[in-house]
Design a protein around this motif. Structure first.
Motif, PDB file in Angstrom:
ATOM      1  N   ASP A 264       0.828  -1.214   0.000  1.00 37.04           N
ATOM      2  CA  ASP A 264       0.000   0.000   0.000  1.00 37.04           C
ATOM      3  C   ASP A 264       0.860   1.259   0.000  1.00 37.04           C
ATOM      4  O   ASP A 264       0.563   2.219  -0.712  1.00 37.04           O
ATOM      5  CB  ASP A 264      -0.938   0.012   1.212  1.00 37.04           C
ATOM      6  CG  ASP A 264      -2.125  -0.923   1.034  1.00 37.04           C
ATOM      7  OD1 ASP A 264      -2.319  -1.419  -0.100  1.00 37.04           O
ATOM      8  OD2 ASP A 264      -2.853  -1.163   2.008  1.00 37.04           O
ATOM      9  N   ARG A 265       1.923   1.254   0.804  1.00 38.75           N
ATOM     10  CA  ARG A 265       2.756   2.451   0.861  1.00 38.75           C
ATOM     11  C   ARG A 265       3.492   2.666  -0.464  1.00 38.75           C
ATOM     12  O   ARG A 265       3.634   3.816  -0.915  1.00 38.75           O
ATOM     13  CB  ARG A 265       3.773   2.355   2.010  1.00 38.75           C
ATOM     14  CG  ARG A 265       4.645   3.605   2.190  1.00 38.75           C
ATOM     15  CD  ARG A 265       3.808   4.851   2.344  1.00 38.75           C
ATOM     16  NE  ARG A 265       4.632   6.031   2.627  1.00 38.75           N
ATOM     17  CZ  ARG A 265       4.218   7.280   2.474  1.00 38.75           C
ATOM     18  NH1 ARG A 265       2.977   7.517   2.027  1.00 38.75           N
ATOM     19  NH2 ARG A 265       5.009   8.300   2.743  1.00 38.75           N
ATOM     20  N   ALA A 266       3.919   1.604  -1.093  1.00 42.41           N
ATOM     21  CA  ALA A 266       4.594   1.736  -2.385  1.00 42.41           C
ATOM     22  C   ALA A 266       3.671   2.382  -3.412  1.00 42.41           C
ATOM     23  O   ALA A 266       4.077   3.275  -4.167  1.00 42.41           O
ATOM     24  CB  ALA A 266       5.060   0.369  -2.879  1.00 42.41           C
ATOM     25  N   LYS A 267       2.423   1.960  -3.427  1.00 47.30           N
ATOM     26  CA  LYS A 267       1.471   2.539  -4.377  1.00 47.30           C
ATOM     27  C   LYS A 267       1.238   4.015  -4.072  1.00 47.30           C
ATOM     28  O   LYS A 267       1.113   4.846  -4.989  1.00 47.30           O
ATOM     29  CB  LYS A 267       0.162   1.749  -4.342  1.00 47.30           C
ATOM     30  CG  LYS A 267       0.315   0.336  -4.908  1.00 47.30           C
ATOM     31  CD  LYS A 267      -0.980  -0.455  -4.814  1.00 47.30           C
ATOM     32  CE  LYS A 267      -0.809  -1.862  -5.395  1.00 47.30           C
ATOM     33  NZ  LYS A 267      -2.041  -2.665  -5.284  1.00 47.30           N
ATOM     34  N   GLU A 268       1.181   4.362  -2.783  1.00 45.42           N
ATOM     35  CA  GLU A 268       1.044   5.778  -2.403  1.00 45.42           C
ATOM     36  C   GLU A 268       2.251   6.579  -2.871  1.00 45.42           C
ATOM     37  O   GLU A 268       2.121   7.703  -3.368  1.00 45.42           O
ATOM     38  CB  GLU A 268       0.920   5.895  -0.880  1.00 45.42           C
ATOM     39  CG  GLU A 268      -0.395   5.417  -0.312  1.00 45.42           C
ATOM     40  CD  GLU A 268      -0.400   5.437   1.212  1.00 45.42           C
ATOM     41  OE1 GLU A 268       0.666   5.711   1.811  1.00 45.42           O
ATOM     42  OE2 GLU A 268      -1.461   5.172   1.803  1.00 45.42           O
ATOM     43  N   LEU A 269       3.437   6.003  -2.719  1.00 46.26           N
ATOM     44  CA  LEU A 269       4.666   6.701  -3.102  1.00 46.26           C
ATOM     45  C   LEU A 269       4.711   6.965  -4.601  1.00 46.26           C
ATOM     46  O   LEU A 269       5.127   8.039  -5.040  1.00 46.26           O
ATOM     47  CB  LEU A 269       5.883   5.880  -2.654  1.00 46.26           C
ATOM     48  CG  LEU A 269       6.106   5.832  -1.142  1.00 46.26           C
ATOM     49  CD1 LEU A 269       7.071   4.712  -0.774  1.00 46.26           C
ATOM     50  CD2 LEU A 269       6.613   7.171  -0.618  1.00 46.26           C
ATOM     51  N   PHE A 270       4.270   6.001  -5.389  1.00 44.67           N
ATOM     52  CA  PHE A 270       4.204   6.225  -6.832  1.00 44.67           C
ATOM     53  C   PHE A 270       3.225   7.359  -7.145  1.00 44.67           C
ATOM     54  O   PHE A 270       3.482   8.192  -8.019  1.00 44.67           O
ATOM     55  CB  PHE A 270       3.806   4.948  -7.569  1.00 44.67           C
ATOM     56  CG  PHE A 270       4.928   3.953  -7.726  1.00 44.67           C
ATOM     57  CD1 PHE A 270       6.147   4.337  -8.267  1.00 44.67           C
ATOM     58  CD2 PHE A 270       4.763   2.621  -7.346  1.00 44.67           C
ATOM     59  CE1 PHE A 270       7.184   3.423  -8.429  1.00 44.67           C
ATOM     60  CE2 PHE A 270       5.792   1.700  -7.512  1.00 44.67           C
ATOM     61  CZ  PHE A 270       7.008   2.102  -8.049  1.00 44.67           C
TER      62      PHE A 270
END
Length: 226
Positions: free
Chosen positions: A128-134
């Protein structure tokens, strides 16, 4: 240059992590591999802290692609400028930090034509955090199982295959954490753009030979289409 490099990173790359304090040692390893393709030279966090901009400029002499592992936790725009003054192509921010820090780094990096990688070290919900970062504009997300965690929990980045496969659907992925030629071969079917290797190369009696071995492994694989 920035867009060209991002396109280039859609191929598999080896990143050599030079986690030294002594610049001379780091420089010599980088010098031995300067002619190889698809190799990123990383000025590790200890090196950035101990040698600063001057150290980055020295390593720039040996590398086609230079990453400054700043692991930025605050003042994102300022630390982007440090990497830029050292002629780095890529700088890193800590993905666990507040969105405002990430946004500050991304904004300034776009102005200076740098690439931003977010390091997921310490992040519990990596997908989830990776998707937010993108969504925040980060160019690369890095899965990083730190040395302390490896020792305490007896895991490596190879333990995160499902998470890597899922995040790879959204953007460029880097992996770090105890990688060796053997473990890289095991991960070759995943959507990974950058394989970060430290000790397997830097503690070897023949850094050049190990680097060539990994480059050959990667040159025979492709990143799965998203």
């Amino acid at each position: 240059m920035r867009e060209d490099l991002l396109n280039k990173l859609r191929e598999k790359h080896l990143q050599i992590a030079l986690d030294f304090i002594d610049l001379d040692i780091a420089y010599e390893i980088a010098r031995q591999t300067r002619d190889l393709n698809n190799v990123i030279i990383e000025a590790g966090t200890p090196l950035v802290k101990s040698q600063g901009i001057a150290g980055l400029l020295k390593l720039r002499e040996t590398s086609k692609i230079l990453l400054a592992d700043t692991k930025t936790a605050d003042a994102g725009d300022v630390e982007v400028e440090i990497a830029w003054r050292g002629k780095a192509d890529i700088m890193t921010v800590l993905g666990i930090m507040d969105d405002s820090t990430i946004e500050s780094a991304v904004r300034r990096a776009r102005e200076l034509k740098l690439i931003v990688q977010a390091d997921l070290i310490g992040v519990k919900d990596t997908v989830d955090r990776a998707k937010e970062l993108f969504r925040l504009g980060v160019d690369i997300v890095g899965f990083h199982v730190g040395l302390d965690v490896q020792k305490k929990r007896n895991i490596t980045v190879a333990s995160l295959k499902e998470e890597i496969a899922e995040v790879g659907k959204s953007g460029l992925v880097s992996v770090a954490g105890g990688l060796t030629p053997n473990s890289i071969a095991e991960l070759s079917d995943l959507p990974i753009s950058i394989y970060v290797v430290g000790g397997a190369i830097t503690r070897s009696q023949s850094p050049r030979k190990v680097t060539e071995e990994i480059v050959n492994i990667l040159s025979n694989t492709t990143i799965p289409r998203r």
